[in-house]
Enzyme design. Structure first.
Site, short mmCIF file in Angstrom:
data_model
loop_
_atom_site.label_atom_id
_atom_site.label_comp_id
_atom_site.label_asym_id
_atom_site.label_seq_id
_atom_site.Cartn_x
_atom_site.Cartn_y
_atom_site.Cartn_z
N ASP A 69 0.80 -1.22 0.00
CA ASP A 69 0.00 0.00 0.00
C ASP A 69 0.84 1.28 0.00
O ASP A 69 0.30 2.36 -0.22
CB ASP A 69 -0.98 0.01 1.17
CG ASP A 69 -0.31 -0.10 2.53
OD1 ASP A 69 0.93 -0.19 2.59
OD2 ASP A 69 -1.04 -0.09 3.54
N ASP A 444 3.82 1.62 13.58
CA ASP A 444 3.06 0.37 13.70
C ASP A 444 3.78 -0.75 14.45
O ASP A 444 3.15 -1.50 15.18
CB ASP A 444 2.61 -0.17 12.33
CG ASP A 444 1.60 0.73 11.66
OD1 ASP A 444 0.94 1.51 12.35
OD2 ASP A 444 1.49 0.67 10.42
#
Length: 749
Positions: A69, A444
Site C-alpha cells: 500500500d 506500527d
C-alpha cells in the site's frame, strides 16, 4: 584564531571519542575512496507492513507478484528465493501505492500494475515486458487509492486472456476504463452502468468504486465487474468483450458489498462480501457462489460460533487443480482472530485453518511479540499456487505467510514468505557513538536495535511496547544510555509513553512522568498522546521531557524538576560532549535558548547570524525530525535547518554561519568526518539545481555530491537520514514505505 583552536579541539575530541567507543576499529579502517559509487541495501526486518494483494502467474511456475500500500510492488524470483522490489527507480511518491497488479495471462514476461497512493496525487498504469525490471509508465486521468480505505479489495486491473492487448480497469471514482493497446492509452467505457461517484472533495474520504474486474478464461468476451459503492446493483457481466453490460441479479442483500472474486474451472464465481470497504470498520460479511451457466446463487458463508465478532470476508481463491477447493479469509475479526477457511467441497463444509496451524517465525522473530506469533490480522490477500495445490499464501497487516501443506490434513505449518520484502514506515533512527550502529523507530511495529543489518532483529522495542516510536536519543559520551518516546493508534496511551535503556536499546524500562495539569479544553496531555519528546544529556544522567511544562529527572524518573526558561512545544537537543548543555528554539521570542546547568534553566544565546524569523524551524508534529542537531564528538558544534536553509554554529549557538551551498534541505544528519576533514560528513535529502536527491558534503556544506542515482529513488518518500559517527561514508535512511536503507561507498557486491 578561535575558530582554528575549535577545529583542532573538535577533531581531537572526535578521534578520542571514536577510539574509546569502538574497540577494535582503527581510524585507518575508515579510509575509503570518496569518489566511489554508492551501494544501497535494506537493513533486514522482513515484511512489516500491509500488503493487500498476492497474485501468482497463471503461465509460469514459481512466478508471483505482491502489491503493497505504500512500498511499491515486488516479484518473487525463484532462482534466488527472494522477493525483488520493482519500483525503486521511481521518483514520484504516489506511484509507490499500488492499487492493483496483474501478470499477463499469456506471456510470463509481461506484467502490469496500477499505481497511485490516493486521489490527491498522480496515478499511472505501468507495463513491463521484462517482469518489472523496466517499466513503461502511462499517466492516467482517473485517480487511485493504493493507500486509502478499500486497498484490500480485489484486482481492479485485468488483462483479457483471449486478447492480451485489451485491459480493463475498474476505478474508484470514475467508472470502468479500457485500453486496447496494452495499457498505453485509456478511454472510459461509456456503456458501463455505474459511472462512479466522482473524485471526493474532503480529505481522508474515498470511494470503494469498482472492486474487481475478472475475465472468464473459458469464455471469450465474458468479463465480470464488482461495484463496492453503496446502493444499486453490485455485480455486472458482459459477454461481448465490454461492448454491452447487464446487472447480475441475486446474491446477498445490502449493506454487503463485493470485495474480491475468483472463477474456477467449473465456471462458478466465488465472491467475498463485506459491509464496508475496509480494512478498518468491517463488521459483517458473507461468501456467495454464482453459477454462471445456471444463473443461480448459493450462500456458502463459513459458520460462526456463538458470541463471535463476525468481521467480513476479503481474500478468496479457487484451486486450479480442483475447482471444488476454495479458500476465503476474514478481515477485522478481532474476536477470536482473523482466519483463513478452506473447503474441499465447494463451500458445503469448511475447515478453519487457524485452529490447526502453527507458525515458524524464526526468520522474522519480531512477530513473536507476546511469545507466540498469531495467525495475523487484515488478511485481505489470499492465493493458491496454480502449479502446486499444496502451496498457498496469505497476507496480513505485518507479514505474508506461506505453506507447502495446504492440501494436507493435520497440523499446517506456515512460515513468513518475506525474504527481500521491506515494507515499513520509519519515523526516526539514530546511529550512536557506541553499541549497535543502528537503532530505529518505526510506525506500527515500534522499532528495533540492529546488531546485524543482514538479519531480522530478535524483537521490537518493548517495556513499554508502543506501536509508534516518535523520538530517539542517546547519550553522546555514554551511548549505552538511550531514551525514546512513542504512541499507540489510540488517542491516549495506556501507561507510560516514554522509556529508557542502559544497554543501548537491547532492553527498555518505562519512564513514568508526573501527571500533567488538566488542559482547559480537556484534551489529552503530551505524555498521553506520544507528543512528549525526550532528550538525554551527554553523560546519560539527565532526561529532559517536553511536557506541557518541561521537566527533568536525574534519577530515572523517581523525582522531577520543572525546567525554567524553556517554552513548551519546542524540540530540545543535547550537546553530545558537554553534559551541562541543552539547546532549543524559543519561537515565541524568536530566539535560541541554551542551558548550561544540565537542563535546569535556559537563557537566551546570542544567536548572531540566524535569520530574524525562525518559524521555519518549528516542529508541529511529533513524528517530525528535530531541525537542531548537535555533533557527536564536537562540543558546541550545532546545525540548524530553518525552512530548508542550513546554519552552523561552532560556539554553542552564539554565532551562526549559513552553509549548504544552495541546497534546499528537507532532512539532514551527521556522520563521521572524511579522513583529514575538519567537519563531520553531512548527509541531506533535498533539492539542488532542480535535482531532488540524497547528497553528501565533507566540507561542512560548502559543496555537495549526489550519492543516490536514478535507479535508487524509492519514490523519494523519506522521513529521516543520518550518517554513522564511526564509519565514514555510511548513511542510514528511513523511508516511508520501503523500510530501512543504508548506503556505503563502493560498487555493489
Amino acid at each position: 584564531m578561535a575558530m582554528t583552536r575549535w577545529r583542532m579541539k573538535g577533531r581531537v575530541l572526535c578521534i578520542l571519542a571514536l577510539a574509546m567507543t569502538v574497540p577494535g576499529v582503527s581510524l585507518s579502517q575508515a579510509v575509503v575512496d570518496t569518489d566511489a559509487p554508492y551501494t544501497w541495501r535494506n537493513a533486514a526486518v522482513g515484511g512489516g507492513g500491509f500488503a493487500p494483494g498476492i497474485v501468482f502467474s497463471p503461465v509460469e511456475r514459481g512466478l508471483a507478484y505482491l502489491r503493497t500500500d505504500m512500498g511499491g510492488a515486488y516479484r518473487f524470483d525463484s532462482a534466488s528465493d527472494r522477493w525483488i522490489p520493482l519500483q525503486d527507480d521511481q521518483a514520484i511518491g504516489s506511484y509507490m501505492g499500488v492499487e492493483s497488479i496483474t501478470p499477463d495471462p499469456v506471456d510470463a514476461d509481461i506484467v502490469y500494475l496500477a499505481a497511485g497512493m490516493g486521489w490527491g496525487g498522480p496515478a499511472a498504469i505501468f507495463r513491463s515486458s521484462d517482469r518489472g525490471a523496466h517499466w513503461q509508465v502511462s499517466p492516467v486521468p482517473f485517480k487511485m487509492g493504493g493507500n486509502e480505505d478499500g486497498r484490500g479489495m480485489g484486482e481492479r486491473l485485468a488483462v483479457d486472456p483471449h486478447d492480451h492487448d485489451r485491459l480493463f480497469f475498474g476505478s474508484r471514482h470514475d467508472g470502468l476504463w479500457r485500453s486496447d493497446d496494452a495499457g498505453a492509452t485509456w478511454r472510459p467505457v461509456d456503456s458501463f452502468p455505474r459511472p462512479g461517484l466522482g473524485t471526493p472533495t474532503q480529505r481522508r474520504t474515498t470511494h470503494g468504486g469498482l472492486s474487481f474486474v475478472l475475465f472468464d478464461p473459458a469464455q471469450p468476451g465474458r468479463v465480470f465487474v464488482g461495484s463496492a459503492d453503496p446502493g444499486g446493483d453490485h455485480l455486472f457481466r458482459s459477454d461481448d468483450g465490454g461492448a454491452s453490460w447487464r446487472a447480475v441479479s441475486g446474491g446477498p442483500s445490502a449493506p454487503l458489498l463485493p470485495t474480491k472474486a475468483a472463477i474456477g474451472g467449473d465456471g462458478v464465481l466465488t465472491i467475498s462480501w463485506s459491509d464496508a470497504i475496509g480494512p478498518n470498520g468491517v463488521r459483517d460479511g458473507a461468501v456467495w457462489r454464482y453459477d454462471v451457466a445456471a444463473g443461480s446463487w448459493q450462500d456458502v458463508t463459513p459458520p460462526r460460533a456463538a458470541g463471535e465478532e463476525p468481521g467480513g470476508f476479503f481474500g478468496v481463491a479457487v484451486s486450479r487443480h480442483d475447482p471444488r477447493v476454495i479458500a476465503v479469509s476474514t478481515v477485522n475479526r478481532y474476536q477470536p482472530i482473523d482466519t483463513v477457511w478452506r473447503s474441499a467441497d465447494a463451500g458445503r463444509t469448511w475447515d478453519e485453518l487457524q485452529r490447526r496451524s502453527v507458525r515458524d517465525v524464526s526468520a522474522t522473530p519480531f512477530l513473536d511479540l507476546d511469545g507466540k506469533a498469531d495467525f495475523g490480522h487484515w488478511i485481505a490477500g489470499l492465493a493458491i499456487d496454480p502449479f502446486d495445490a499444496g502451496h498457498a499464501a496469505y497476507v496480513t497487516g505485518a507479514t505474508m505467510y506461506a505453506t507447502q501443506g495446504f492440501d494436507e490434513p493435520g497440523e499446517m505449518k506456515w512460515v513468513p514468505w518475506t525474504r527481500g520484502i521491506e515494507q515499513n514506515a520509519i519515523i526516526t533512527l539514530t546511529s550512536p557513538t557506541g553499541g549497535a550502529h543502528l537503532v530505529s523507530a518505526f510506525g506500527d511495529i515500534g522499532g528495533f536495535r540492529h546488531d546485524d543489518l543482514a538479519s531480522s532483529p530478535p524483537h521490537v522495542h518493548t517495556s513499554p511496547y508502543l506501536t509508534n516510536t516518535n523520538t530517539l536519543d542517546y547519550a553522546g559520551q555514554e551511548p549505552q544510555v538511550m531514551v525514546r518516546s512513542g504512541s499507540t493508534h489510540r488517542p491516549i496511551v495506556p501507561g507510560p509513553s516514554l522509556a529508557w535503556s542502559d544497554d543501548g536499546g537491547t532492553s527498555w524500562q518505562p519512564l513514568p512522568v508526573p501527571p500533567g495539569a488538566p488542559r482547559p479544553d480537556g484534551s489529552p496531555t503530551p505524555e498521553q498522546t506520544g507528543d512528549a519528546a525526550i532528550t538525554v544529556s551527554a553523560d546519560g544522567r539527565t532526561f529532559l521531557v517536553e511536557l506541557d511544562r518541561p521537566a527533568i529527572t536525574r534519577d530515572r524518573g523517581r523525582t522531577w524538576q520543572a525546567v525554567q526558561g524553556l517554552p513548551s512545544r519546542t524540540r530540545v537537543a543535547a550537546d553530545k560532549v558537554d553534559a551541562a548543555r541543552f539547546y532549543a528554539i524559543d519561537f515565541a521570542a524568536n530566539r535560541m535558548v541554551r542551558s548550561e546547568d544540565g537542563g535546569a534553566t535556559f537563557h537566551p544565546a546570542a544567536g548572531d547570524g540566524l535569520p530574524t524569523d525562525l518559524s521555519g524551524a518549528r516542529v508541529t508534529w511529533r513524528e517530525a525530525q528535530n531541525p537542531l542537531v548537535a555533533t557527536p564528538g564536537g562540543a558546541g558544534l550545532l546545525w540548524l535547518n530553518v525552512g530548508g536553509a542550513l546554519y552552523r554554529s561552532a560556539d554553542a549557538g552564539d554565532s551562526w554561519t549559513r552553509t549548504g551551498a544552495g541546497l534546499e534541505v528537507r532532512y539532514y544528519g551527521l556522520g563521521m568526518a572524511a579522513p583529514g576533514a575538519e567537519w563531520p560528513a553531512l548527509y541531506a535529502i533535498g533539492m539542488l539545481d532542480g535535482v531532488d536527491a540524497i547528497w553528501q558534503s565533507i566540507d561542512g556544506g560548502g559543496t555537495w555530491r549526489r550519492i543516490n542515482d536514478d535507479r535508487h529513488q524509492w519514490g523519494m518518500r523519506f522521513r529521516v537520514v543520518s550518517g554513522d559517527p564511526r564509519l565514514f561514508g555510511r548513511v542510514y535512511i528511513g523511508t516511508d514505505g520501503r523500510g530501512l536503507l543504508y548506503g556505503d561507498p563502493g560498487p555493489a557486491d
